[in-house]
Design an enzyme around this catalytic site. Sequence first.
Site, PDB file in Angstrom:
ATOM      1  N   PRO A 158      67.994  11.882 -12.148  1.00  0.00           N
ATOM      2  CA  PRO A 158      68.818  11.669 -13.206  1.00  0.00           C
ATOM      3  C   PRO A 158      68.112  10.097 -12.690  1.00  0.00           C
ATOM      4  CG  PRO A 158      69.390  13.307 -13.074  1.00  0.00           C
ATOM      5  CD  PRO A 158      68.810  13.241 -11.737  1.00  0.00           C
ATOM      6  N   THR A 159      68.956   9.217 -11.256  1.00  0.00           N
ATOM      7  CA  THR A 159      69.278   8.704 -10.867  1.00  0.00           C
ATOM      8  C   THR A 159      67.364   7.991 -10.615  1.00  0.00           C
ATOM      9  OG1 THR A 159      71.642   8.752 -10.081  1.00  0.00           O
ATOM     10  CG2 THR A 159      70.063   7.170  -9.160  1.00  0.00           C
ATOM     11  N   SER A 214      75.529   5.884   0.203  1.00  0.00           N
ATOM     12  CA  SER A 214      75.735   6.273  -1.402  1.00  0.00           C
ATOM     13  C   SER A 214      77.790   5.072  -0.918  1.00  0.00           C
ATOM     14  CB  SER A 214      76.453   7.482  -1.071  1.00  0.00           C
ATOM     15  OG  SER A 214      77.284   8.089  -1.687  1.00  0.00           O
ATOM     16  N   GLY A 237      70.729   4.638  -1.021  1.00  0.00           N
ATOM     17  CA  GLY A 237      71.283   6.155  -0.086  1.00  0.00           C
ATOM     18  C   GLY A 237      71.749   7.236  -0.930  1.00  0.00           C
ATOM     19  N   ILE A 248      87.451   9.310   2.658  1.00  0.00           N
ATOM     20  CA  ILE A 248      87.838  10.307   2.646  1.00  0.00           C
ATOM     21  C   ILE A 248      87.248  11.523   3.698  1.00  0.00           C
ATOM     22  CG2 ILE A 248      89.103  12.457   1.283  1.00  0.00           C
ATOM     23  CD1 ILE A 248      89.892   9.615  -0.008  1.00  0.00           C
ATOM     24  N   TRP A 260      74.367  10.441  -0.330  1.00  0.00           N
ATOM     25  CA  TRP A 260      75.585  10.807   1.192  1.00  0.00           C
ATOM     26  C   TRP A 260      75.327  11.748   1.932  1.00  0.00           C
ATOM     27  CZ3 TRP A 260      76.813  15.423   0.086  1.00  0.00           C
ATOM     28  CH2 TRP A 260      76.887  16.226  -1.441  1.00  0.00           C
ATOM     29  N   ASN A 261      74.227  12.731   1.786  1.00  0.00           N
ATOM     30  CA  ASN A 261      73.892  13.619   2.342  1.00  0.00           C
ATOM     31  C   ASN A 261      74.007  13.342   4.005  1.00  0.00           C
ATOM     32  OD1 ASN A 261      71.547  13.252   1.585  1.00  0.00           O
ATOM     33  ND2 ASN A 261      71.417  15.140   1.313  1.00  0.00           N
ATOM     34  N   CYS A 303      68.553  17.956   0.389  1.00  0.00           N
ATOM     35  CA  CYS A 303      67.355  18.304  -0.829  1.00  0.00           C
ATOM     36  C   CYS A 303      66.376  18.580  -1.093  1.00  0.00           C
ATOM     37  CB  CYS A 303      67.232  16.087  -0.790  1.00  0.00           C
ATOM     38  SG  CYS A 303      65.887  16.167   0.578  1.00  0.00           S
ATOM     39  N   LYS A 338      72.261  -0.235   0.825  1.00  0.00           N
ATOM     40  CA  LYS A 338      72.928   0.454  -0.457  1.00  0.00           C
ATOM     41  C   LYS A 338      72.835   1.620   0.276  1.00  0.00           C
ATOM     42  CE  LYS A 338      74.693   1.943  -4.153  1.00  0.00           C
ATOM     43  NZ  LYS A 338      75.719   2.782  -3.500  1.00  0.00           N
ATOM     44  N   GLU A 352      58.250   9.407   2.565  1.00  0.00           N
ATOM     45  CA  GLU A 352      58.970   9.184   3.811  1.00  0.00           C
ATOM     46  C   GLU A 352      58.065   9.341   4.956  1.00  0.00           C
ATOM     47  OE1 GLU A 352      63.059   9.095   2.604  1.00  0.00           O
ATOM     48  OE2 GLU A 352      63.068   7.579   2.461  1.00  0.00           O
ATOM     49  N   GLU A 407      62.816   9.774  -3.663  1.00  0.00           N
ATOM     50  CA  GLU A 407      63.029  10.593  -2.979  1.00  0.00           C
ATOM     51  C   GLU A 407      64.099  11.424  -3.712  1.00  0.00           C
ATOM     52  OE1 GLU A 407      61.513  11.723  -0.759  1.00  0.00           O
ATOM     53  OE2 GLU A 407      60.351  10.653   0.153  1.00  0.00           O
ATOM     54  N   GLU A 466      69.422  22.071 -10.141  1.00  0.00           N
ATOM     55  CA  GLU A 466      70.021  21.462  -8.791  1.00  0.00           C
ATOM     56  C   GLU A 466      71.648  21.869  -8.762  1.00  0.00           C
ATOM     57  OE1 GLU A 466      69.359  17.962  -6.760  1.00  0.00           O
ATOM     58  OE2 GLU A 466      68.360  18.810  -4.844  1.00  0.00           O
TER      59      GLU A 466
END
Length: 485
Positions: free
Chosen positions: A232-233, A179, A151, A29, A153-154, A285, A177, A459, A251, A382
């Site tokens: 959390p992920t 987002s 990854g 989208i 999405w930002n 982030c 992979k 990184e 990260e 956050e």
Amino acid sequence: MTVTVQPKASHFINGAYVEDTAGTEIPVIYAATGQQIASVHAATPEIVDMALASAKAGQKSWAAMTGTERGRVLRRAADIMRDRNHDLSVLETYDTGKPMSETLYVDATSGADALEYFGGLAGSLTGEHIPMGQDWVYTVREPLGLCVGIGAWNYPTQIACWKAAPALACGNAMVFKPSETTPLCALKVAEILFEAGLPAGVFNVVQGMGEVGGALVTDPRVDKVSLTGSAPTGKKVYAAAAAGMKHVTMELGGKSPLIIFDDADLENAVGGAILANFYSSGQICSNGTRVFVQKGIKEAFLTRLTERLETAVIGDPMDEATTFGPMVSENQRDIALGYIAKGEAEGARLVYGGKQLDRDGWYIQPTVFADVNDGMVIAREEIFGPVMAVLDFDDEDEVIARANDTEFGLAAGVFTRDLSRGHRVIAAMEAGSCFINSYNDAPVEAPFGGVKASGVGRENSKEAIKHYSQVKSVYVRMGDVEAPF
Ligand code: NDP
């Protein structure tokens, strides 16, 4: 205008686009209109297996090349990315909704920087010689093997490159992979790496949601997992990787402090706070979303901040004059609006913005709350949206304690004309990426990453090499072996 950015197929595996329409369809989208512009399919177990098998096979021959040869491929890919910066920036804007005034300068370009930097380092990755009398030990810096990148999405192009470049420089292969929200850009990165001469199978992209990520993380063929995502992920992925004793880079999120002292240059401090909260519509982030302002400068800060926010150009991200675009998705917009409602309910003073825009797409205004206290939800969690919380403080010791009173530790910044204080405050910050009289600079030469719940590993910079390689030590005996029997 009807736009199509439909990729040739959903996945890029073993040097070619691959489709399997049996996987769940994922619509793409465009955030500025809310219209579907493409779709991909989540990877089926067969696709995941194909990607891992081709990475496993490709890694050996890639690692057998010299570092200089590997570096040449990465540097060629960097050149191609720079040549195509405009088209890649348009794609990044379609994928994320971020305005062209940003994507032209910080996405494919920073991806290219990473490919160039790690391409340059690839030939310099050596071990050491350790004399032991007549014997000696030598060490060899070896790749880890098969790395998985997952990854957020930002920054879809940048994240893919920040993970691929050091991994490949060290001789690893990767399955990446993106987002599900932004599946398009990483496919272009794979295409360009292949065009630059990367052997088939060394960098692969598969689409999917959390369960595809989960399948990758738990596969026994995988040696390392590098995640950019929420805390959390991160906890889930870290635990899953630990079960297989895999290396990790995490990260994760943050709620970083930006501390502005009375003696700061007001214009620079306001500029820093804008960068720390409203770039990419606040979806960064490392953002400094807890802005601690010393009481003497507070009203001047809020006045000037409000004046400058009035000059934000909110609109069509494809128009290069636009400086503030939509949120990435309806869901992310609703999360931010939910936090704005909580801020108002908890009694914070809404100084600016706070509203959704009356137009298509997922737009909300840049938003500032003042008189925020440390216990409010908008000061603790956050938000990942354009919501700045301004907190007052009196003195240095107090603000250091309050700034560190968070589970997170990604970034921290300070604005002051007193250099000793600037260094003293930053030395006391429990954070990985820090700034003095600046905010959110992330050059590839500097390590990037967090402490506490914000992550593990770094990184960029030479630090990243340590996280994509391991050291073998070899003892060489010149004389006879003395055994007890
Ligand atoms: P999420 O944590 O929701 O997702 C991150 C990635 O992990 C996505 O690709 C997601 O897939 C995947 N995923 C979700 N669950 C699992 C699982 N159980 N196993 C494996 N993979 C999984 O983050 P967002 O995409 O919403 O991104 C925003 C977050 O990312 C913020 O917290 C932000 O702070 C952080 N971030 C951190 C950065 C850093 O460098 N420190 C930089 C940028 C963002 P899917 O979503 O497709 O289901």
